[in-house]
Design an enzyme around this catalytic site. Structure first.
Site, PDB file in Angstrom:
ATOM      1  N   ASP A  67      36.580  34.915  31.113  1.00 49.26           N
ATOM      2  CA  ASP A  67      37.294  34.664  29.859  1.00 49.26           C
ATOM      3  C   ASP A  67      36.336  34.381  28.708  1.00 49.26           C
ATOM      4  O   ASP A  67      35.136  34.191  28.919  1.00 49.26           O
ATOM      5  CB  ASP A  67      38.297  33.510  30.040  1.00 49.26           C
ATOM      6  CG  ASP A  67      37.695  32.291  30.742  1.00 49.26           C
ATOM      7  OD1 ASP A  67      36.466  32.197  30.831  1.00 49.26           O
ATOM      8  OD2 ASP A  67      38.471  31.431  31.194  1.00 49.26           O
ATOM      9  N   ASP A 136      45.905  21.420  34.583  1.00 50.08           N
ATOM     10  CA  ASP A 136      47.297  21.858  34.691  1.00 50.08           C
ATOM     11  C   ASP A 136      47.454  23.013  35.693  1.00 50.08           C
ATOM     12  O   ASP A 136      48.489  23.663  35.746  1.00 50.08           O
ATOM     13  CB  ASP A 136      47.830  22.287  33.306  1.00 50.08           C
ATOM     14  CG  ASP A 136      46.992  23.395  32.675  1.00 50.08           C
ATOM     15  OD1 ASP A 136      46.001  23.837  33.301  1.00 50.08           O
ATOM     16  OD2 ASP A 136      47.320  23.828  31.546  1.00 50.08           O
ATOM     17  N   HIS A 138      45.563  25.780  35.702  1.00 48.99           N
ATOM     18  CA  HIS A 138      45.244  27.116  35.180  1.00 48.99           C
ATOM     19  C   HIS A 138      43.984  27.682  35.819  1.00 48.99           C
ATOM     20  O   HIS A 138      43.116  26.940  36.271  1.00 48.99           O
ATOM     21  CB  HIS A 138      45.181  27.137  33.648  1.00 48.99           C
ATOM     22  CG  HIS A 138      43.969  26.542  33.015  1.00 48.99           C
ATOM     23  ND1 HIS A 138      44.025  25.415  32.221  1.00 48.99           N
ATOM     24  CD2 HIS A 138      42.665  26.916  33.013  1.00 48.99           C
ATOM     25  CE1 HIS A 138      42.812  25.133  31.764  1.00 48.99           C
ATOM     26  NE2 HIS A 138      41.960  26.027  32.237  1.00 48.99           N
ATOM     27  N   GLU A 143      47.459  30.090  31.628  1.00 51.03           N
ATOM     28  CA  GLU A 143      48.112  28.789  31.528  1.00 51.03           C
ATOM     29  C   GLU A 143      49.451  28.799  32.274  1.00 51.03           C
ATOM     30  O   GLU A 143      49.972  29.870  32.601  1.00 51.03           O
ATOM     31  CB  GLU A 143      48.363  28.463  30.047  1.00 51.03           C
ATOM     32  CG  GLU A 143      47.094  28.376  29.205  1.00 51.03           C
ATOM     33  CD  GLU A 143      46.331  27.061  29.405  1.00 51.03           C
ATOM     34  OE1 GLU A 143      46.605  26.339  30.390  1.00 51.03           O
ATOM     35  OE2 GLU A 143      45.456  26.762  28.581  1.00 51.03           O
TER      36      GLU A 143
HETATM   37  C1  GLP Z   1      38.351  26.198  31.102  1.00 50.78           C
HETATM   38  C2  GLP Z   1      37.967  27.575  31.674  1.00 50.78           C
HETATM   39  C3  GLP Z   1      38.293  27.680  33.137  1.00 50.78           C
HETATM   40  C4  GLP Z   1      37.766  26.467  33.861  1.00 50.78           C
HETATM   41  C5  GLP Z   1      38.468  25.230  33.357  1.00 50.78           C
HETATM   42  C6  GLP Z   1      38.004  23.956  34.060  1.00 50.78           C
HETATM   43  O1  GLP Z   1      39.618  26.136  30.582  1.00 50.78           O
HETATM   44  N1  GLP Z   1      38.600  28.646  30.978  1.00 50.78           N
HETATM   45  O2  GLP Z   1      37.737  28.872  33.636  1.00 50.78           O
HETATM   46  O3  GLP Z   1      37.981  26.604  35.232  1.00 50.78           O
HETATM   47  O4  GLP Z   1      38.204  25.096  31.983  1.00 50.78           O
HETATM   48  O5  GLP Z   1      36.809  23.527  33.502  1.00 50.78           O
HETATM   49  P1  GLP Z   1      35.898  22.384  34.081  1.00 50.78           P
HETATM   50  O6  GLP Z   1      35.127  23.027  35.194  1.00 50.78           O
HETATM   51  O7  GLP Z   1      35.001  21.995  32.954  1.00 50.78           O
HETATM   52  O8  GLP Z   1      36.775  21.309  34.546  1.00 50.78           O
END
Ligand code: GLP
Length: 247
Positions: A67, A136, A138, A143
């Site tokens: 992404d 959440d 995702h 989402e």
């Molecule tokens: C973002 C990214 C996800 C990631 C998520 C969790 O929203 N788009 O790909 O998995 O955050 O991030 P973290 O690893 O910092 O908790």
């Protein structure tokens, strides 16, 4: 679904790095789907360490990231393109023309997403997709409520995601409100999926994703249907899953 319980963040990072490393050794010209966020940083550091010792060679690997924020140019410090280069690509021998991240600078969402799906298709799909998980549930930026049948598309970020990601920006106002993300369909088409998680903040998401019903309300829950899924998480992330912690 293969579930692995790591003691802590470092153990999770090493175990995940071992799995990625095995993939690259078994198929040197593989396509890795990569992820950003705080979770994979330790894993990338471990892979860099093994690369420096001569244990792993990325010269034939292609990477396709999950992404990117819509509207951020590559050189923006919070773009995922920048994140991947700074935290991983600059430190290994991957060819820079072998790395792909959705083009956040292209604000023509339809074109940017179509081009990205064509790239994934051109490489014959992803061999191993790395995922983190949002609080959440995702995955990527899919989402809650995201349709399961989408390829790469443009999404509006949930308030909880903006809140969670604002730590990287000067303020919540600076967090982009939209992103391009591989869709659930793209993710499910990967031949193998590796999801990693750590910390208490993810405990509820881990419970609903892997021990609850499969529902668009929890995007990661669809992964229960993936034929080759491995989940590596630490004890805190599994703390609401007696099925795992009790093992
Ligand atoms: C973002 C990214 C996800 C990631 C998520 C969790 O929203 N788009 O790909 O998995 O955050 O991030 P973290 O690893 O910092 O908790």
């Amino acid at each position: 679904m293969k579930i692995i319980c790591a003691h802590d963040y470092q153990d999770m990072s090493r175990k995940a790095a071992n799995i990625i490393s095995a993939q690259v050794i078994m198929k040197p010209n593989c396509v890795l789907g990569l992820a950003t966020g705080g979770t994979p940083l330790g894993m990338y550091a471990q892979l860099i360490n093994w690369y420096n010792k001569g244990d792993i060679d990325f010269s034939e690997v292609t990477t396709i990231n999950l992404d990117e924020y819509r509207g951020l140019p590559r050189e923006h410090e919070q773009s995922y393109w920048y994140f991947m280069h700074k935290n991983f690509f600059e430190h290994i021998n991957i060819r820079l023309d072998h790395v792909y991240v959705p083009d956040g600078a292209n604000t023509d969402a339809e074109k940017a997403c179509k081009e990205y799906d064509e790239i994934i298709h051109r490489f014959g799909g992803v061999d191993m997709q790395l995922l983190g998980i949002g609080v959440d549930g995702h995955i990527g930026f899919n989402e809650p409520g995201a349709a399961f049948e989408l390829g790469t598309h443009c999404v509006d970020l949930a308030e909880s995601t903006i809140e969670a990601n604002k730590r990287f920006f000067a303020s919540a106002d600076e967090v982009p409100r939209q992103a391009y993300t591989m869709g659930i369909k793209t993710i499910m088409q990967a031949r193998k999926v590796l999801l990693i998680a750590n910390g208490k903040a993810k405990a509820k998401a881990m419970r609903t994703a892997f021990f609850g019903p499969v529902t668009p309300a929890v995007p990661a829950s669809i992964l229960q249907m993936h034929p080759d899924l491995t989940v590596v998480a630490d004890e805190e992330a599994w703390s609401e899953c007696p099925e795992v912690i009790g093992q």
